[in-house]
Write a protein that holds these residues in place. Structure first.
Motif, mmCIF file in Angstrom:
data_model
loop_
_atom_site.group_PDB
_atom_site.id
_atom_site.type_symbol
_atom_site.label_atom_id
_atom_site.label_comp_id
_atom_site.label_asym_id
_atom_site.label_seq_id
_atom_site.Cartn_x
_atom_site.Cartn_y
_atom_site.Cartn_z
ATOM 1 N N VAL A 64 0.850 -1.197 0.000
ATOM 2 C CA VAL A 64 0.000 0.000 0.000
ATOM 3 C C VAL A 64 0.880 1.240 0.000
ATOM 4 C CG1 VAL A 64 -1.928 -1.124 1.185
ATOM 5 C CG2 VAL A 64 -0.183 0.047 2.514
ATOM 6 N N ARG A 65 0.293 2.347 -0.385
ATOM 7 C CA ARG A 65 0.998 3.627 -0.353
ATOM 8 C C ARG A 65 0.578 4.354 0.921
ATOM 9 N NH1 ARG A 65 3.952 6.275 -3.887
ATOM 10 N NH2 ARG A 65 3.414 4.836 -5.548
ATOM 11 N N ARG A 66 1.552 4.761 1.727
ATOM 12 C CA ARG A 66 1.309 5.505 2.960
ATOM 13 C C ARG A 66 1.815 6.933 2.760
ATOM 14 N NH1 ARG A 66 0.157 2.691 7.796
ATOM 15 N NH2 ARG A 66 -0.450 4.806 8.273
ATOM 16 N N TYR A 67 1.155 7.865 3.392
ATOM 17 C CA TYR A 67 1.515 9.272 3.266
ATOM 18 C C TYR A 67 1.910 9.827 4.623
ATOM 19 C CZ TYR A 67 -0.613 8.911 -1.298
ATOM 20 O OH TYR A 67 -0.915 8.523 -2.579
ATOM 21 N N TYR A 68 2.865 10.738 4.633
ATOM 22 C CA TYR A 68 3.235 11.433 5.857
ATOM 23 C C TYR A 68 3.631 12.858 5.530
ATOM 24 C CZ TYR A 68 8.116 10.479 4.615
ATOM 25 O OH TYR A 68 9.324 10.423 3.971
ATOM 26 N N VAL A 69 3.607 13.698 6.567
ATOM 27 C CA VAL A 69 3.948 15.109 6.434
ATOM 28 C C VAL A 69 5.388 15.288 6.907
ATOM 29 C CG1 VAL A 69 3.362 17.446 7.187
ATOM 30 C CG2 VAL A 69 1.549 15.767 6.824
ATOM 31 N N PRO A 70 6.276 15.834 6.070
ATOM 32 C CA PRO A 70 7.651 16.083 6.513
ATOM 33 C C PRO A 70 7.667 17.013 7.742
ATOM 34 C CG PRO A 70 7.471 16.372 4.138
ATOM 35 C CD PRO A 70 6.075 16.239 4.677
ATOM 36 N N LEU A 71 8.660 16.861 8.574
ATOM 37 C CA LEU A 71 8.728 17.596 9.840
ATOM 38 C C LEU A 71 8.623 19.118 9.687
ATOM 39 C CD1 LEU A 71 8.864 17.253 12.853
ATOM 40 C CD2 LEU A 71 11.347 17.206 12.688
ATOM 41 N N PRO A 72 9.336 19.769 8.749
ATOM 42 C CA PRO A 72 9.188 21.238 8.627
ATOM 43 C C PRO A 72 7.757 21.653 8.245
ATOM 44 C CG PRO A 72 11.158 20.499 7.482
ATOM 45 C CD PRO A 72 10.387 19.266 7.872
ATOM 46 N N VAL A 73 7.104 20.850 7.410
ATOM 47 C CA VAL A 73 5.721 21.154 7.026
ATOM 48 C C VAL A 73 4.802 20.919 8.221
ATOM 49 C CG1 VAL A 73 3.821 20.538 5.474
ATOM 50 C CG2 VAL A 73 6.170 20.580 4.611
ATOM 51 N N HIS A 74 5.065 19.847 8.963
ATOM 52 C CA HIS A 74 4.254 19.559 10.148
ATOM 53 C C HIS A 74 4.359 20.698 11.165
ATOM 54 C CE1 HIS A 74 2.682 17.494 13.687
ATOM 55 N NE2 HIS A 74 2.113 16.659 12.843
ATOM 56 N N ALA A 75 5.549 21.243 11.341
ATOM 57 C CA ALA A 75 5.736 22.375 12.256
ATOM 58 C C ALA A 75 4.932 23.589 11.784
ATOM 59 C CB ALA A 75 7.218 22.720 12.380
ATOM 60 N N ALA A 76 4.947 23.850 10.473
ATOM 61 C CA ALA A 76 4.176 24.973 9.919
ATOM 62 C C ALA A 76 2.683 24.731 10.103
ATOM 63 C CB ALA A 76 4.513 25.172 8.447
ATOM 64 N N TRP A 77 2.243 23.473 9.903
ATOM 65 C CA TRP A 77 0.835 23.148 10.082
ATOM 66 C C TRP A 77 0.438 23.348 11.546
ATOM 67 C CZ3 TRP A 77 -1.576 19.338 13.015
ATOM 68 C CH2 TRP A 77 -2.957 19.241 12.833
ATOM 69 N N CYS A 78 1.289 22.908 12.482
ATOM 70 C CA CYS A 78 1.012 23.080 13.912
ATOM 71 C C CYS A 78 0.916 24.562 14.275
ATOM 72 C CB CYS A 78 2.088 22.403 14.760
ATOM 73 S SG CYS A 78 2.010 20.612 14.736
#
Length: 88
Positions: A64-78
């Motif tokens: 299956v294909r799994r998706y994740y948010v890279p850490l710098p993007v996750h910080a911006a989203w937070c």
């Protein structure tokens, strides 16, 4: 580098999907939305092999294909999320 302002400019559907992936709910999203987020560099995908238990034959495994948010993007989203009013 992605900022909270970049996140705020996303279309509502992409913002919703990015939020779900950021908290680990990466399944059931529209392929076109996932492709748009991946093209913008906001999510990354990888293929993983799932197996019901160790030692099962290869024909019983699922890729299956799994998706994740890279850490710098996750910080911006937070950061963006912390600026939002509480949702019910």
């Amino acid at each position: 580098m992605t900022t909270a302002a970049d996140i705020a400019r996303l279309p509502e559907r992409q913002l919703d999907v990015l939020g779900h992936i950021a908290i680990g709910q990466d399944g059931g999203h529209r392929p076109r939305t996932l492709a748009a987020l991946e093209a913008k560099g906001l999510i990354v995908s990888e293929k993983v092999t799932l197996s019901p238990r160790p030692g099962v034959p290869a024909w019983m495994r699922v890729r299956v294909r799994r998706y994740y948010v890279p850490l710098p993007v996750h910080a911006a989203w937070c950061e963006w999320r912390s600026q939002q009013e509480e949702m019910p």
